[in-house]
Design a protein around this motif. Structure first.
Motif, short mmCIF file in Angstrom:
data_model
loop_
_atom_site.label_atom_id
_atom_site.label_comp_id
_atom_site.label_asym_id
_atom_site.label_seq_id
_atom_site.Cartn_x
_atom_site.Cartn_y
_atom_site.Cartn_z
N ALA A 74 43.55 40.58 45.53
CA ALA A 74 44.37 39.69 44.19
C ALA A 74 43.28 38.61 43.86
O ALA A 74 42.18 38.73 44.06
CB ALA A 74 45.50 39.07 44.52
N TYR A 75 43.79 38.27 42.15
CA TYR A 75 42.59 37.71 40.96
C TYR A 75 43.57 37.11 40.28
O TYR A 75 45.04 37.13 40.16
CB TYR A 75 42.08 38.89 40.66
N ARG A 76 42.82 35.84 40.13
CA ARG A 76 43.14 34.78 39.46
C ARG A 76 42.45 34.55 38.20
O ARG A 76 40.89 33.54 39.18
CB ARG A 76 43.65 33.70 40.43
N TYR A 77 42.94 34.21 37.30
CA TYR A 77 41.71 33.92 35.98
C TYR A 77 42.54 33.16 35.45
O TYR A 77 43.41 33.45 34.79
CB TYR A 77 41.56 35.88 35.32
N GLY A 78 42.09 32.03 35.64
CA GLY A 78 42.85 30.94 34.84
C GLY A 78 44.58 31.00 35.54
O GLY A 78 44.66 30.97 37.31
N ASP A 79 45.48 30.32 34.83
CA ASP A 79 46.79 30.91 35.24
C ASP A 79 46.93 32.52 35.25
O ASP A 79 48.69 32.33 35.53
CB ASP A 79 47.83 30.50 34.00
N HIS A 80 46.11 33.33 35.06
CA HIS A 80 47.18 34.58 35.34
C HIS A 80 46.47 35.48 36.68
O HIS A 80 45.50 35.40 37.38
CB HIS A 80 46.46 35.22 33.92
N VAL A 81 47.39 35.96 37.09
CA VAL A 81 47.06 36.62 38.69
C VAL A 81 47.52 38.79 38.53
O VAL A 81 48.52 38.57 37.62
CB VAL A 81 48.59 36.12 39.76
N VAL A 82 46.29 39.13 38.48
CA VAL A 82 46.61 40.61 38.75
C VAL A 82 46.74 40.07 40.44
O VAL A 82 45.31 40.26 41.21
CB VAL A 82 44.67 40.66 38.09
N GLY A 83 47.24 41.65 41.07
CA GLY A 83 47.41 42.33 41.90
C GLY A 83 48.00 42.19 42.78
O GLY A 83 48.82 40.72 42.67
N SER A 84 48.04 41.72 43.58
CA SER A 84 48.79 41.14 45.26
C SER A 84 47.73 41.73 46.07
O SER A 84 46.69 43.04 46.39
CB SER A 84 50.29 42.11 45.17
N GLY A 85 47.94 40.89 47.30
CA GLY A 85 47.34 41.86 48.57
C GLY A 85 46.21 39.84 49.03
O GLY A 85 46.12 38.64 48.23
N GLU A 86 45.60 40.17 49.76
CA GLU A 86 44.50 38.47 50.10
C GLU A 86 42.92 39.54 50.64
O GLU A 86 43.02 40.97 50.44
CB GLU A 86 44.86 38.71 51.73
N PRO A 87 42.43 38.83 50.37
CA PRO A 87 42.02 37.73 49.56
C PRO A 87 42.51 37.66 48.31
O PRO A 87 42.12 38.81 47.42
CB PRO A 87 40.42 37.45 49.58
N VAL A 88 42.36 36.40 47.42
CA VAL A 88 43.05 36.39 46.13
C VAL A 88 41.58 35.56 45.68
O VAL A 88 41.27 34.38 46.16
CB VAL A 88 43.88 35.32 45.80
N LEU A 89 40.83 36.00 44.80
CA LEU A 89 38.90 35.88 43.89
C LEU A 89 39.54 35.23 42.95
O LEU A 89 40.28 36.04 42.02
CB LEU A 89 38.56 36.87 44.22
N GLU A 90 39.31 34.39 42.81
CA GLU A 90 39.38 33.48 41.57
C GLU A 90 37.95 33.14 40.56
O GLU A 90 36.93 33.16 41.34
CB GLU A 90 39.52 31.71 42.05
N CYS A 91 38.03 33.57 39.52
CA CYS A 91 37.14 33.81 38.42
C CYS A 91 37.47 33.25 37.22
O CYS A 91 38.64 32.85 36.87
CB CYS A 91 36.67 35.29 38.05
N ALA A 92 36.47 32.33 36.88
CA ALA A 92 36.97 31.82 35.27
C ALA A 92 36.12 33.01 34.29
O ALA A 92 35.09 33.14 34.25
CB ALA A 92 36.00 30.14 35.36
N ALA A 93 37.36 33.03 33.51
CA ALA A 93 37.22 34.42 32.33
C ALA A 93 36.68 33.69 31.48
O ALA A 93 37.73 33.41 30.53
CB ALA A 93 37.84 35.40 32.80
N THR A 94 36.03 33.71 30.48
CA THR A 94 35.77 33.23 28.73
C THR A 94 35.39 35.19 28.10
O THR A 94 35.00 35.88 28.85
CB THR A 94 34.93 32.14 28.87
N GLY A 95 36.40 34.79 26.59
CA GLY A 95 35.49 35.98 25.94
C GLY A 95 36.31 36.88 26.10
O GLY A 95 36.36 37.85 25.81
N LEU A 96 36.84 37.43 26.96
CA LEU A 96 38.41 38.92 27.25
C LEU A 96 39.51 37.84 27.93
O LEU A 96 39.83 37.09 28.62
CB LEU A 96 37.57 39.36 28.24
N ALA A 97 40.33 39.50 27.21
CA ALA A 97 41.21 39.10 28.62
C ALA A 97 41.54 39.46 29.95
O ALA A 97 41.14 40.84 29.84
CB ALA A 97 42.86 39.81 27.55
N PRO A 98 42.60 39.48 30.66
CA PRO A 98 42.32 39.33 32.02
C PRO A 98 42.78 40.69 32.20
O PRO A 98 43.48 41.05 31.46
CB PRO A 98 43.38 38.40 32.54
#
Length: 310
Positions: A130-154
């Motif tokens: 799973a992924y967390r780009y700011g407040d936007h979560v993509v996918g499910s499962g573990e681990p949850v990967l956090e990434c600060a994204a600029t210049g693109l939509a998640p």
């Protein structure tokens, strides 16, 4: 570049504001004539900070205190030297999937993933995390990967992966306690979240082991790529691998990978692959994310941020 300069640069560019322990230790080693002399007995490719620090940690030495590190390294140099000659930095950071995902999600699905320099293959499971780009979560499962994204939509979702394979000179097995200990030793001292991430990703890989092949990124890539199933888009990718490959072999690899069907994703330090021009980086130690030789974004080495410029 001298070994002393290499350690000073690692402190300033890689460890600064990321690992105070390694920043302090790298500066100390850059000024430590005795340790530098020992490192000078190794081939140039084997003198890198991550390799030295990881081996010392694997063997039980201290990296928190530079004085204790010096004493341990000098006293135990034969064992350290043997491990450094036998090993390579194989940091298998699943967090890098967070910067690969925006590209993978846009390619024709389903995908057949082939990672060059795969280590234990933990980056072959972008569809399982799973992924967390700011407040936007993509996918499910573990681990949850956090990434600060600029210049693109998640990305809208995770890719559909139907085949996953890896090529490495020394593939690692996450079900082997010694291999897992080496992967753990390569994680920087303060990064408890990355240790937890390693364990979670290792559980995913152990439940469905990837095809990992011992081989060379030039000589053995075409044969492994030929095993990808028909009807799937082949994606050859690599992250933070090319610095370990001599320039002539990098050039040969580029020629081989460009001749394969499908797509090629590279996430490497600038200067290692031939890009015509790159915009000014946003600062810090950064990699260049590229698709089929076209640069797309700046990324942080462990996947913690992506800055899109394409």
């Amino acid at each position: 570049m001298t070994t002393a300069a290499q350690y000073a640069e690692f402190a300033a560019r890689e460890a600064h504001e990321v690992s105070p322990v390694y920043e302090r230790l790298s500066v100390a080693v850059s000024r430590d004539d005795e340790v530098l002399a020992l490192l000078g007995t190794l081939p140039e490719a084997k003198r890198q900070p991550n390799l030295l620090f990881g081996v010392v940690r694997l063997l039980g030495g201290s990296v928190e205190d530079p004085g204790a590190f010096h004493d341990y390294t000098v006293a135990n140099w034969p064992a350290i030297e043997a491990e450094m000659r036998a090993r390579a930095t194989q940091t298998n950071e699943p967090g890098r999937c967070a910067v690969l995902l925006p590209v993978l999600a846009e390619l024709p699905q389903p995908l057949a993933l082939l990672e060059v320099g795969a280590s234990a293959g933990l980056c072959l499971y972008p569809d399982r995390y799973a992924y967390r780009y700011g407040d936007h979560v993509v996918g499910s499962g573990e681990p949850v990967l956090e990434c600060a994204a600029t210049g693109l939509a998640p990305p809208p979702g995770v890719p559909d992966v139907v085949w996953r394979a890896g090529l490495d000179l020394n593939p690692l097995d996450v079900t082997d306690s010694a291999d897992l200990a080496w992967l753990d030793a390569l994680i920087w001292p303060e990064h408890a979240h990355r240790r937890a991430r390693l364990r979670a990703a290792a559980a995913v890989a152990a439940a469905e082991p990837p095809l990992l092949v011992r081989g060379d990124l030039v000589d053995d890539l075409p044969a492994l790529a030929a095993q990808a199933p028909a009807g799937a888009t082949l994606v050859v990718f690599h992250t933070s691998v090319m610095y370990q490959v001599p320039a002539p072999r990098r050039e040969a690899f580029v020629e081989v990978v460009r001749g394969l069907p499908g797509h090629w994703i590279a996430n490497e330090r600038p200067g290692l692959l031939p890009y015509d021009a790159l915009p000014e980086p946003p600062g810090g130690a950064l990699h260049v994310l590229a698709l089929d030789g076209v640069p797309l974004a700046w990324t942080r080495p462990h996947g913690q941020a992506i800055s899109w410029f394409a």
